[in-house]
Design an enzyme around this catalytic site. Structure first.
Site, PDB file in Angstrom:
ATOM      1  N   LYS A 184     -31.411  -4.424 -55.488  1.00 36.89           N
ATOM      2  CA  LYS A 184     -30.827  -4.737 -54.175  1.00 36.89           C
ATOM      3  C   LYS A 184     -29.395  -5.223 -54.400  1.00 36.89           C
ATOM      4  O   LYS A 184     -29.161  -6.363 -54.786  1.00 36.89           O
ATOM      5  CB  LYS A 184     -31.634  -5.820 -53.456  1.00 36.89           C
ATOM      6  CG  LYS A 184     -31.077  -6.116 -52.078  1.00 36.89           C
ATOM      7  CD  LYS A 184     -31.271  -7.560 -51.684  1.00 36.89           C
ATOM      8  CE  LYS A 184     -30.481  -7.963 -50.459  1.00 36.89           C
ATOM      9  NZ  LYS A 184     -29.029  -7.755 -50.536  1.00 36.89           N
ATOM     10  N   GLU A 259     -28.156 -16.647 -62.469  1.00 35.90           N
ATOM     11  CA  GLU A 259     -26.772 -16.814 -62.926  1.00 35.90           C
ATOM     12  C   GLU A 259     -25.985 -17.231 -61.699  1.00 35.90           C
ATOM     13  O   GLU A 259     -25.744 -16.414 -60.817  1.00 35.90           O
ATOM     14  CB  GLU A 259     -26.299 -15.455 -63.486  1.00 35.90           C
ATOM     15  CG  GLU A 259     -25.069 -15.547 -64.290  1.00 35.90           C
ATOM     16  CD  GLU A 259     -25.232 -16.585 -65.363  1.00 35.90           C
ATOM     17  OE1 GLU A 259     -24.509 -17.579 -65.282  1.00 35.90           O
ATOM     18  OE2 GLU A 259     -26.093 -16.422 -66.231  1.00 35.90           O
ATOM     19  N   CYS A 293     -17.377 -15.982 -61.185  1.00 35.56           N
ATOM     20  CA  CYS A 293     -18.073 -17.258 -61.450  1.00 35.56           C
ATOM     21  C   CYS A 293     -17.396 -17.967 -62.604  1.00 35.56           C
ATOM     22  O   CYS A 293     -17.559 -19.166 -62.785  1.00 35.56           O
ATOM     23  CB  CYS A 293     -19.551 -17.120 -61.709  1.00 35.56           C
ATOM     24  SG  CYS A 293     -20.177 -15.537 -62.012  1.00 35.56           S
ATOM     25  N   GLU A 394     -17.552 -25.186 -55.883  1.00 33.59           N
ATOM     26  CA  GLU A 394     -17.064 -23.833 -56.160  1.00 33.59           C
ATOM     27  C   GLU A 394     -16.397 -23.263 -54.913  1.00 33.59           C
ATOM     28  O   GLU A 394     -17.007 -23.201 -53.848  1.00 33.59           O
ATOM     29  CB  GLU A 394     -18.220 -22.936 -56.588  1.00 33.59           C
ATOM     30  CG  GLU A 394     -17.743 -21.579 -57.035  1.00 33.59           C
ATOM     31  CD  GLU A 394     -18.858 -20.698 -57.583  1.00 33.59           C
ATOM     32  OE1 GLU A 394     -19.906 -20.608 -56.940  1.00 33.59           O
ATOM     33  OE2 GLU A 394     -18.662 -20.110 -58.668  1.00 33.59           O
TER      34      GLU A 394
END
Ligand code: UN1
Length: 507
Positions: A184, A259, A293, A394
């Site tokens: 997906k 992750e 990331c 973040e």
């Protein structure tokens, strides 16, 4: 061009890939993918699939598992190697579509495809390894070994920021280890995901070995997670999503590798080569418009060189050319979508309110052609305190925070002082400090005299603390999340031998 293509009213409509065929979603509903450099451009229409479409994909993957598992691993690997060559042939086409779908500049898009090519070659090599282990038995005439076995159907859920590389990190090791996949992709980048799957198909994967479904997290992602035939979920995404998925997988006793986010930092010591550090920090902060990331979102600088670094860094940030990533002269492309643009800009406002000094940038760009897309100025905050939200959370955009510190020890403490632990970097010429940083950094990846981005696929990739749940992608560790150990004892003595007992009787 891709076989998924179907012409309707001049716009391209794509389908799911299930059991070796491109088939329509039973919902008949679609969503559009837009070019973030120009929101008037629709890249294509993609199925808004539902739980039943997902079930069909899992049916196909489940059915294909037996045959694929029994295909010798070197034979599986041959198909993956072929895919590496097909990716090479179609690198430019994939890269250009990637720019149109998510905005990264063309050079970086080529790099993204290259990372998948690297992974395909590396994973293909694994076909002749998949190493197990043998150990001596404590008993005579008895053989002891452990072999790796595939898990079954793997659910792969991927983000838009590395839309070919990240799927390759998951799908290719999963396949070479003998698993089948339901994939997906992120809804911002379905086209390149489809082309990646198309290449795997062309390389010769049997029907059902890889299946692709597009749609929402609730209507596709959740049914995939819930299906008892899916033995493992591998997800890269935000911490919020990852935590939710991991929680559910925990209840289901399902394997899950996550992750997730990062709040990566470069430390610049007073003995560093400042120009080199500026180069690295610029690339780390504004490469991929900060949407990695691994992006450098904090720059921790020794006070003795703070001003010198800040002046040079801001001058370089000012000179960056912003625009459509297909223009080879552009340094920073758009961010992926309007909603990301807004969320990034919200952090700029938060930073200002917190009292950080806006040294450069901070604006959503609307001049001329830029107004059609999702462009945010590269933004530099100075005099940032380590506890401020812009130094803790973040942002996932072209915003970086300069944090002055008084010593090497304080730099390490600040670098480690967030909930994340993906990538940290130290710029210094002092070998003792370099090794101390390697030892003290709480992160899955450490760089010395290089920025926080740019990991190569032959080393483990992943982070500690809230960045992940202990798994590593890439490198020799890539297959860990996709295999189970089976320990095997073969007794060729012809008699009953009792471990822990026979050798000790009479003691
Ligand atoms: C990511 O942002 O999720 O190390 C992956 C890097 C790239 C991969 C980034 N090779 O920056």
């Amino acid at each position: 061009m891709t076989k998924t293509l179907e012409k309707t009213t001049g716009q391209q409509v794509y389908h799911n890939f299930i059991d070796g065929k491109w088939i329509k979603s039973e919902t008949g509903r679609t969503f559009a993918s837009f070019n973030p450099a120009n929101l008037d451009e629709v890249v294509g229409h993609f199925p808004l699939s539902n739980a039943n479409d997902t079930k069909l994909a899992v049916d196909a993957a489940h059915k294909a598992f037996h045959g694929w598992k029994h295909t010798p691993a070197p034979e599986r690997a041959e198909i993956i190697l072929k895919a590496a060559y097909l990716l090479e042939t179609r690198k430019e086409e994939l890269a250009r579509n990637m720019v149109r779908e998510m905005g990264k500049v063309i050079k970086e898009a080529r790099g993204d495809v290259q990372e998948a090519i690297d992974m395909a070659k590396y994973a293909a090599g694994e076909g002749r390894r998949l190493l197990g282990m043998t150990t001596p038995s404590e008993l005579r005439n008895k053989f002891a070994m452990a072999v790796r076995v595939p898990i079954g159907v793997i659910g792969v859920i991927t983000p838009w920021n590395f839309p070919v590389a990240i799927p390759s990190w998951k799908i290719l090791p999963a396949l070479v280890a003998g698993n089948t996949v339901v994939f997906k992709p992120a809804s911002d980048t379905p086209l390149v995901a489809m082309q990646f799957v198309e290449i795997l198909n062309e390389a010769g994967l049997p029907p059902g070995v890889v299946n692709l479904i597009t749609g929402s997290g609730s209507e596709v992602g959740m049914p995939l997670i819930e299906d008892p035939r899916v033995g493992c979920i591998s997800v890269t995404g935000s911490s919020v999503t990852g935590r939710r998925i991991a929680g559910r997988c925990g209840e289901l006793m399902k394997r899950i590798s996550c992750e997730l986010g990062g709040k990566n930092a470069i430390c610049v010591m007073e003995d560093a080569d400042i120009d080199l550090a500026v180069d690295g920090a610029l690339w780390g902060s504004f490469g991929t418009a900060g949407q990695r990331c691994t992006a450098t979102s904090r720059i921790i600088i020794h006070e003795k060189v703070y001003k010198q670094f800040a002046d040079k860094f801001v001058a370089r940030a000012k000179a960056l050319k912003i625009g459509d990533g297909l223009d080879p002269k552009v340094d920073v492309g758009p961010v992926v979508s309007k909603s990301q643009l807004e969320s990034i800009h919200e952090y700029v406002e938060i930073g200002k309110k917190e009292g950080a000094k806006l040294l450069f940038g901070g604006r959503i760009l609307t001049e001329g052609e830029l107004g059609k897309g999702c462009f945010h100025e590269p933004t530099v905050f100075g005099d940032v305190k380590p506890t401020m939200r812009i130094a803790q959370e973040e942002i996932f955009g072209p915003v970086t925070a300069l944090i002055p510190v008084k010593s090497f020890e304080e730099a390490i403490e600040v670098a480690n002082g967030t909930e994340y632990g993906l990538s940290l970097s130290m710029y210094t010429h002092d070998v003792n400090r370099a090794f101390k940083a390697i030892e003290e950094f709480e992160s899955g990846i450490v760089y010395i005299n290089a920025p926080t981005i740019g990991a190569e696929i032959q080393l483990p990739f992943g982070g500690v603390k809230q960045t992940g749940n202990g798994h590593r992608e890439a490198g020799t560790t890539a297959i860990e999340q996709f295999t189970e150990w089976k320990s095997v004892y073969v007794d060729y003595s012809g008699a009953l031998q009792r471990a822990q007992i026979d050798n000790y009787e009479g003691e």
